[in-house]
Design a protein around this motif. Structure first.
Motif, PDB file in Angstrom:
ATOM      1  N   ASP A  47       0.828  -1.147   0.135  1.00 24.92           N
ATOM      2  CA  ASP A  47      -0.086  -0.063   0.068  1.00 24.92           C
ATOM      3  C   ASP A  47       0.978   1.148   0.057  1.00 24.92           C
ATOM      4  O   ASP A  47       1.533   1.405   0.988  1.00 24.92           O
ATOM      5  CB  ASP A  47      -0.847  -0.018   1.382  1.00 24.92           C
ATOM      6  CG  ASP A  47      -1.795   1.004   1.183  1.00 24.92           C
ATOM      7  OD1 ASP A  47      -3.048   0.840   0.367  1.00 24.92           O
ATOM      8  OD2 ASP A  47      -1.793   2.056   1.898  1.00 24.92           O
ATOM      9  N   LEU A  48       0.708   1.978  -1.270  1.00 28.60           N
ATOM     10  CA  LEU A  48       1.554   3.253  -1.158  1.00 28.60           C
ATOM     11  C   LEU A  48       1.059   4.445  -1.087  1.00 28.60           C
ATOM     12  O   LEU A  48      -0.215   4.500  -1.430  1.00 28.60           O
ATOM     13  CB  LEU A  48       2.358   3.228  -2.411  1.00 28.60           C
ATOM     14  CG  LEU A  48       3.317   2.274  -3.258  1.00 28.60           C
ATOM     15  CD1 LEU A  48       3.389   2.279  -4.638  1.00 28.60           C
ATOM     16  CD2 LEU A  48       4.681   2.283  -2.274  1.00 28.60           C
ATOM     17  N   LEU A  49       1.636   5.334  -0.392  1.00 24.35           N
ATOM     18  CA  LEU A  49       1.023   6.765  -0.296  1.00 24.35           C
ATOM     19  C   LEU A  49       1.649   7.515  -1.540  1.00 24.35           C
ATOM     20  O   LEU A  49       2.684   7.241  -1.998  1.00 24.35           O
ATOM     21  CB  LEU A  49       1.815   7.535   0.959  1.00 24.35           C
ATOM     22  CG  LEU A  49       1.475   9.007   1.066  1.00 24.35           C
ATOM     23  CD1 LEU A  49      -0.098   8.990   1.474  1.00 24.35           C
ATOM     24  CD2 LEU A  49       2.159   9.522   2.178  1.00 24.35           C
ATOM     25  N   VAL A  50       0.481   7.761  -2.211  1.00 24.11           N
ATOM     26  CA  VAL A  50       0.828   8.267  -3.827  1.00 24.11           C
ATOM     27  C   VAL A  50       0.652   9.663  -4.022  1.00 24.11           C
ATOM     28  O   VAL A  50       0.934  10.431  -4.965  1.00 24.11           O
ATOM     29  CB  VAL A  50       0.053   7.723  -4.806  1.00 24.11           C
ATOM     30  CG1 VAL A  50       0.499   6.041  -4.770  1.00 24.11           C
ATOM     31  CG2 VAL A  50      -1.430   7.431  -4.481  1.00 24.11           C
ATOM     32  N   ALA A  51       0.207  10.412  -2.936  1.00 28.93           N
ATOM     33  CA  ALA A  51      -0.051  11.730  -3.080  1.00 28.93           C
ATOM     34  C   ALA A  51      -0.055  12.574  -1.893  1.00 28.93           C
ATOM     35  O   ALA A  51      -0.144  11.738  -0.535  1.00 28.93           O
ATOM     36  CB  ALA A  51      -1.317  12.210  -3.613  1.00 28.93           C
ATOM     37  N   GLU A  52       0.488  13.644  -1.783  1.00 33.33           N
ATOM     38  CA  GLU A  52       0.395  14.486  -0.603  1.00 33.33           C
ATOM     39  C   GLU A  52      -0.724  14.654   0.124  1.00 33.33           C
ATOM     40  O   GLU A  52      -1.664  14.942  -0.699  1.00 33.33           O
ATOM     41  CB  GLU A  52       1.279  15.806  -0.708  1.00 33.33           C
ATOM     42  CG  GLU A  52       2.758  15.760  -0.926  1.00 33.33           C
ATOM     43  CD  GLU A  52       3.319  17.217  -0.832  1.00 33.33           C
ATOM     44  OE1 GLU A  52       4.153  17.560  -0.085  1.00 33.33           O
ATOM     45  OE2 GLU A  52       3.490  17.572  -2.127  1.00 33.33           O
ATOM     46  N   PRO A  53      -0.815  14.761   1.394  1.00 33.89           N
ATOM     47  CA  PRO A  53      -2.209  14.881   1.978  1.00 33.89           C
ATOM     48  C   PRO A  53      -2.794  16.228   1.724  1.00 33.89           C
ATOM     49  O   PRO A  53      -1.915  17.279   1.435  1.00 33.89           O
ATOM     50  CB  PRO A  53      -1.816  14.861   3.666  1.00 33.89           C
ATOM     51  CG  PRO A  53      -0.545  14.044   3.639  1.00 33.89           C
ATOM     52  CD  PRO A  53       0.265  14.293   2.365  1.00 33.89           C
ATOM     53  N   ASN A  54      -4.139  16.421   1.588  1.00 28.73           N
ATOM     54  CA  ASN A  54      -4.691  17.562   1.458  1.00 28.73           C
ATOM     55  C   ASN A  54      -4.595  18.408   2.699  1.00 28.73           C
ATOM     56  O   ASN A  54      -5.297  18.020   3.588  1.00 28.73           O
ATOM     57  CB  ASN A  54      -6.352  17.238   1.084  1.00 28.73           C
ATOM     58  CG  ASN A  54      -7.010  18.613   0.690  1.00 28.73           C
ATOM     59  OD1 ASN A  54      -6.474  19.611   0.922  1.00 28.73           O
ATOM     60  ND2 ASN A  54      -8.114  18.294   0.066  1.00 28.73           N
ATOM     61  N   PRO A  55      -3.971  19.510   2.491  1.00 28.25           N
ATOM     62  CA  PRO A  55      -3.763  20.348   3.518  1.00 28.25           C
ATOM     63  C   PRO A  55      -5.100  20.820   4.287  1.00 28.25           C
ATOM     64  O   PRO A  55      -5.146  21.274   5.448  1.00 28.25           O
ATOM     65  CB  PRO A  55      -3.032  21.497   3.045  1.00 28.25           C
ATOM     66  CG  PRO A  55      -2.865  21.530   1.704  1.00 28.25           C
ATOM     67  CD  PRO A  55      -3.459  20.064   1.164  1.00 28.25           C
ATOM     68  N   SER A  56      -6.042  20.673   3.534  1.00 22.40           N
ATOM     69  CA  SER A  56      -7.536  21.402   3.963  1.00 22.40           C
ATOM     70  C   SER A  56      -8.037  20.028   4.867  1.00 22.40           C
ATOM     71  O   SER A  56      -9.071  20.314   5.586  1.00 22.40           O
ATOM     72  CB  SER A  56      -8.402  21.655   3.046  1.00 22.40           C
ATOM     73  OG  SER A  56      -8.788  20.637   2.180  1.00 22.40           O
ATOM     74  N   GLU A  57      -7.472  18.768   4.858  1.00 24.00           N
ATOM     75  CA  GLU A  57      -8.173  17.744   5.493  1.00 24.00           C
ATOM     76  C   GLU A  57      -7.295  17.776   6.875  1.00 24.00           C
ATOM     77  O   GLU A  57      -6.043  17.909   6.893  1.00 24.00           O
ATOM     78  CB  GLU A  57      -7.697  16.365   5.016  1.00 24.00           C
ATOM     79  CG  GLU A  57      -8.788  16.250   3.601  1.00 24.00           C
ATOM     80  CD  GLU A  57      -8.383  15.057   2.754  1.00 24.00           C
ATOM     81  OE1 GLU A  57      -7.694  14.011   3.513  1.00 24.00           O
ATOM     82  OE2 GLU A  57      -8.760  14.841   1.750  1.00 24.00           O
ATOM     83  N   SER A  58      -7.945  17.639   7.974  1.00 25.90           N
ATOM     84  CA  SER A  58      -7.273  17.524   9.440  1.00 25.90           C
ATOM     85  C   SER A  58      -6.737  16.267   9.756  1.00 25.90           C
ATOM     86  O   SER A  58      -5.991  16.288  10.545  1.00 25.90           O
ATOM     87  CB  SER A  58      -8.485  17.846  10.253  1.00 25.90           C
ATOM     88  OG  SER A  58      -8.915  19.193  10.057  1.00 25.90           O
ATOM     89  N   TYR A  59      -7.318  15.159   9.188  1.00 21.30           N
ATOM     90  CA  TYR A  59      -6.802  13.826   9.625  1.00 21.30           C
ATOM     91  C   TYR A  59      -6.316  12.947   8.552  1.00 21.30           C
ATOM     92  O   TYR A  59      -6.925  13.039   7.538  1.00 21.30           O
ATOM     93  CB  TYR A  59      -7.898  13.281  10.526  1.00 21.30           C
ATOM     94  CG  TYR A  59      -8.357  14.031  11.779  1.00 21.30           C
ATOM     95  CD1 TYR A  59      -7.268  14.228  12.743  1.00 21.30           C
ATOM     96  CD2 TYR A  59      -9.573  14.964  11.915  1.00 21.30           C
ATOM     97  CE1 TYR A  59      -7.660  15.197  13.800  1.00 21.30           C
ATOM     98  CE2 TYR A  59      -9.950  15.638  12.942  1.00 21.30           C
ATOM     99  CZ  TYR A  59      -8.911  15.610  13.912  1.00 21.30           C
ATOM    100  OH  TYR A  59      -9.264  16.657  14.983  1.00 21.30           O
ATOM    101  N   VAL A  60      -5.702  11.985   8.753  1.00 13.75           N
ATOM    102  CA  VAL A  60      -5.336  10.907   7.804  1.00 13.75           C
ATOM    103  C   VAL A  60      -6.525  10.106   7.422  1.00 13.75           C
ATOM    104  O   VAL A  60      -7.139   9.424   8.394  1.00 13.75           O
ATOM    105  CB  VAL A  60      -4.187   9.980   8.193  1.00 13.75           C
ATOM    106  CG1 VAL A  60      -3.943   8.883   7.306  1.00 13.75           C
ATOM    107  CG2 VAL A  60      -2.812  10.968   8.557  1.00 13.75           C
ATOM    108  N   PRO A  61      -6.914   9.973   6.070  1.00 13.21           N
ATOM    109  CA  PRO A  61      -8.116   8.975   5.770  1.00 13.21           C
ATOM    110  C   PRO A  61      -7.569   7.648   6.153  1.00 13.21           C
ATOM    111  O   PRO A  61      -6.340   7.300   5.996  1.00 13.21           O
ATOM    112  CB  PRO A  61      -8.230   9.409   4.487  1.00 13.21           C
ATOM    113  CG  PRO A  61      -6.919  10.075   3.599  1.00 13.21           C
ATOM    114  CD  PRO A  61      -6.420  10.852   5.048  1.00 13.21           C
ATOM    115  N   PHE A  62      -8.517   6.885   6.236  1.00 13.76           N
ATOM    116  CA  PHE A  62      -8.059   5.202   6.394  1.00 13.76           C
ATOM    117  C   PHE A  62      -7.499   4.654   5.367  1.00 13.76           C
ATOM    118  O   PHE A  62      -8.073   4.785   4.107  1.00 13.76           O
ATOM    119  CB  PHE A  62      -9.750   4.794   6.575  1.00 13.76           C
ATOM    120  CG  PHE A  62      -9.302   3.202   7.013  1.00 13.76           C
ATOM    121  CD1 PHE A  62      -8.618   2.727   8.172  1.00 13.76           C
ATOM    122  CD2 PHE A  62     -10.085   2.169   6.182  1.00 13.76           C
ATOM    123  CE1 PHE A  62      -8.493   1.425   8.129  1.00 13.76           C
ATOM    124  CE2 PHE A  62      -9.713   0.755   6.468  1.00 13.76           C
ATOM    125  CZ  PHE A  62      -9.180   0.705   7.529  1.00 13.76           C
TER     126      PHE A  62
END
Length: 146
Positions: A47-62
């Motif tokens: 399972d790869l992280l493929v995009a930087e987190p959206n700065p408008s989101e507060s928490y890591v999505p599942f």
């Protein structure tokens, strides 16, 4: 292809360059974000992280239950561990604390969280699920602190 928020699960025939192109990033970023030691060999099912987190989101999505494997080493796990300690759901013994590795202790700590939420039996197996993960509210690491 299995995707969710900012993750992709590797399938047979994938290469880092093809995955990077598909998600509009670079091989170097994929290697950095996922702590990949050998960029020429990526295991099927990873399972790869493929995009930087959206700065408008507060928490890591599942990231999906498949993310939590014995070989997983990712900063999301460290962030999850810190939240578990904050929730008094920690199987880590002092002076040990959470790491970025998915270990038996991390799983035991998550099982404590599941039981705190009222889960029992196989629902409290220590493998994160969408509902329990969402309630934990795992924050993103900032670039300065990770």
């Amino acid at each position: 292809m299995k995707t969710h928020a900012t993750h992709y699960t590797v399938v047979k025939g994938d290469t880092l360059s093809a995955i990077a192109a598909r998600f509009g990033t670079t091989v170097e970023r994929l290697v950095e974000w996922n702590h990949i030691a050998d960029r020429d060999r990526i295991p099927i099912g990873l399972d790869l992280l493929v995009a930087e987190p959206n700065p408008s989101e507060s928490y890591v999505p599942f990231p999906g239950a498949g993310f939590f494997t014995s070989t997983q080493d990712h900063r999301i796990i460290m962030s999850m561990g810190i939240r578990l300690v904050q929730e008094d759901c920690s199987a880590w013994l002092p002076p040990e604390g959470p790491t970025s590795l998915w270990t038996k202790t991390a799983r035991e700590s998550y099982a404590m969280w599941q039981r705190k939420l009222g889960y029992r039996g196989s629902d409290a197996d220590g493998i994160p699920g969408l509902a329990s993960w969402t309630k934990l509210k795992v924050p993103y690491f900032n670039n300065e602190g990770d």
